[in-house]
Scaffold this motif. Structure first.
Motif, short mmCIF file in Angstrom:
data_model
loop_
_atom_site.label_atom_id
_atom_site.label_comp_id
_atom_site.label_asym_id
_atom_site.label_seq_id
_atom_site.Cartn_x
_atom_site.Cartn_y
_atom_site.Cartn_z
N MET A 1 12.38 9.60 1.91
CA MET A 1 12.71 8.86 0.70
C MET A 1 11.85 9.37 -0.46
N SER A 2 12.50 9.61 -1.61
CA SER A 2 11.78 10.10 -2.77
C SER A 2 10.79 9.07 -3.27
N ALA A 3 9.62 9.55 -3.75
CA ALA A 3 8.61 8.63 -4.29
C ALA A 3 9.06 8.01 -5.59
N VAL A 4 9.94 8.70 -6.33
CA VAL A 4 10.47 8.19 -7.60
C VAL A 4 11.97 7.95 -7.44
N GLN A 5 12.42 6.75 -7.82
CA GLN A 5 13.84 6.41 -7.74
C GLN A 5 14.29 5.77 -9.04
N THR A 6 15.53 6.01 -9.43
CA THR A 6 16.14 5.34 -10.56
C THR A 6 17.19 4.38 -10.02
N LEU A 7 16.99 3.10 -10.28
CA LEU A 7 17.82 2.06 -9.70
C LEU A 7 18.37 1.14 -10.77
N SER A 8 19.61 0.69 -10.59
CA SER A 8 20.13 -0.40 -11.40
C SER A 8 19.47 -1.69 -10.92
N ALA A 9 18.95 -2.47 -11.85
CA ALA A 9 18.18 -3.65 -11.46
C ALA A 9 18.44 -4.79 -12.43
N LEU A 10 18.26 -6.00 -11.95
CA LEU A 10 18.28 -7.21 -12.79
C LEU A 10 16.90 -7.83 -12.75
N VAL A 11 16.42 -8.23 -13.92
CA VAL A 11 15.08 -8.82 -14.03
C VAL A 11 15.13 -10.28 -13.63
N LEU A 12 14.33 -10.64 -12.62
CA LEU A 12 14.30 -12.00 -12.09
C LEU A 12 13.13 -12.82 -12.62
N GLY A 13 12.17 -12.18 -13.25
CA GLY A 13 10.99 -12.89 -13.76
C GLY A 13 9.84 -11.93 -13.88
N HIS A 14 8.73 -12.44 -14.37
CA HIS A 14 7.55 -11.58 -14.49
C HIS A 14 6.28 -12.43 -14.51
N THR A 15 5.17 -11.77 -14.25
CA THR A 15 3.84 -12.39 -14.27
C THR A 15 2.91 -11.47 -15.04
N ASP A 16 2.16 -12.03 -15.98
CA ASP A 16 1.19 -11.23 -16.71
C ASP A 16 0.07 -10.78 -15.78
N TYR A 17 -0.39 -9.55 -16.00
CA TYR A 17 -1.40 -8.96 -15.13
C TYR A 17 -2.42 -8.24 -16.01
N GLY A 18 -3.68 -8.62 -15.86
CA GLY A 18 -4.72 -8.01 -16.68
C GLY A 18 -4.52 -8.34 -18.14
N ASP A 19 -5.02 -7.47 -19.01
CA ASP A 19 -4.96 -7.71 -20.45
C ASP A 19 -3.66 -7.23 -21.08
N THR A 20 -3.03 -6.20 -20.51
CA THR A 20 -1.88 -5.61 -21.18
C THR A 20 -0.67 -5.38 -20.28
N ASP A 21 -0.83 -5.55 -18.98
CA ASP A 21 0.23 -5.19 -18.05
C ASP A 21 1.08 -6.39 -17.65
N ARG A 22 2.14 -6.12 -16.92
CA ARG A 22 3.04 -7.18 -16.46
C ARG A 22 3.63 -6.75 -15.12
N ILE A 23 3.69 -7.68 -14.16
CA ILE A 23 4.36 -7.44 -12.90
C ILE A 23 5.74 -8.09 -12.99
N VAL A 24 6.76 -7.27 -12.80
CA VAL A 24 8.14 -7.70 -13.00
C VAL A 24 8.85 -7.79 -11.66
N GLN A 25 9.53 -8.92 -11.42
CA GLN A 25 10.33 -9.09 -10.21
C GLN A 25 11.76 -8.63 -10.51
N LEU A 26 12.30 -7.81 -9.62
CA LEU A 26 13.63 -7.23 -9.79
C LEU A 26 14.48 -7.46 -8.55
N ILE A 27 15.79 -7.47 -8.74
CA ILE A 27 16.71 -7.40 -7.61
C ILE A 27 17.56 -6.14 -7.81
N THR A 28 17.68 -5.36 -6.74
CA THR A 28 18.49 -4.15 -6.76
C THR A 28 19.41 -4.16 -5.54
N ALA A 29 20.49 -3.41 -5.62
CA ALA A 29 21.40 -3.33 -4.47
C ALA A 29 20.75 -2.59 -3.31
#
Length: 245
Positions: A1-29
């Protein structure tokens, strides 16, 4: 499996992380539910502008990390569903649908049906000129539960398997409708359950103008999901208030 993938995704939510970053929850097929780190998402005005909002459909280029957390390399907005924001009830409903899929979706397991269901639901909701009737939500709930392997029992007694006749109740632990002698729960009519079974098999676009059936609470399916997941849905209480209003 490739380390980099391009996927169609829907954003389900997110959580702020650190001072500038964000952890995003996604659903993909292909990968089901995943979490991805978007570095600088809260500080950069260019890199992720408008792409990581709740319910957005994106093309996400992601690098597979060593643990469960992926990393965004890039994200392109495909559809932001802007018309959903015309009504508070539609905004809340879209949040509820995303939260339900986030709870039901399996982590890093293919989820083409849940992804497709949410994708269609958000497109239909975006096209609505007013908030949809309750059958739209019930149809979504019934389909989502079925796709997650939790198909509600709506056409017979979940306890004895016999025909639904006489006084019936709704049992979350039993998975659906039961005879009063087979379980404990709030009353529900076979006609209500049969209507919801019909919603489960009907395209969401055909349920927009259909009201909730009588003979049972319009929230019985969500109670079933909450029982299985063991935790409440944060968006549910506001949506209950808005639908009742």
């Amino acid at each position: 499996m490739s380390a980099v993938q391009t996927l169609s995704a829907l954003v389900l939510g997110h959580t702020d992380y650190g001072d500038t970053d964000r952890i995003v929850q996604l659903i993909t097929a292909e990968q089901g539910r995943i979490s991805a780190l978007a570095r600088g998402a809260r500080s950069s005005k260019k890199r992720f502008t408008g792409t990581l909002e709740l319910g957005s459909r994106i093309e996400a280029t992601l690098r597979r990390g060593k643990g469960e957390l992926w990393q965004f390399q890039a994200a392109e907005l495909v559809h932001g569903h802007p018309h959903i924001r015309s009504f508070l009830e539609s905004i809340t409903l879209s949040a509820y649908l995303c939260e339900m899929v986030r709870e039901l979706g399996r982590r890093e397991q293919p989820e083409p049906k849940l992804f497709g269901l949410l994708d269609v639901a958000l497109l239909v909701l975006d096209a609505c000129t007013e908030p949809p009737q309750a059958a739209f939500r019930l149809g979504f709930e019934a389909k989502a539960l079925s796709f997650a392997g939790l198909t509600p029992v709506l056409t017979q007694c979940a306890g004895c398997g016999q025909a639904a006749d006489g006084p019936m109740i709704w049992s979350v632990s039993g998975g659906g409708m039961m005879h009063e002698a087979c379980g404990v729960g709030p009353g529900v009519s076979p006609a209500w359950a049969l209507a919801v079974e019909g919603f489960r098999r009907t395209p969401l676009s055909e349920l927009v103008d259909t009201p909730a059936p009588t003979g049972g609470s319009p929230w019985l399916l969500s109670e079933l999901m909450i029982w299985h997941q063991g935790r409440p849905l944060r968006s549910r209480e506001l949506l209950i208030t808005l639908e009742a209003g």
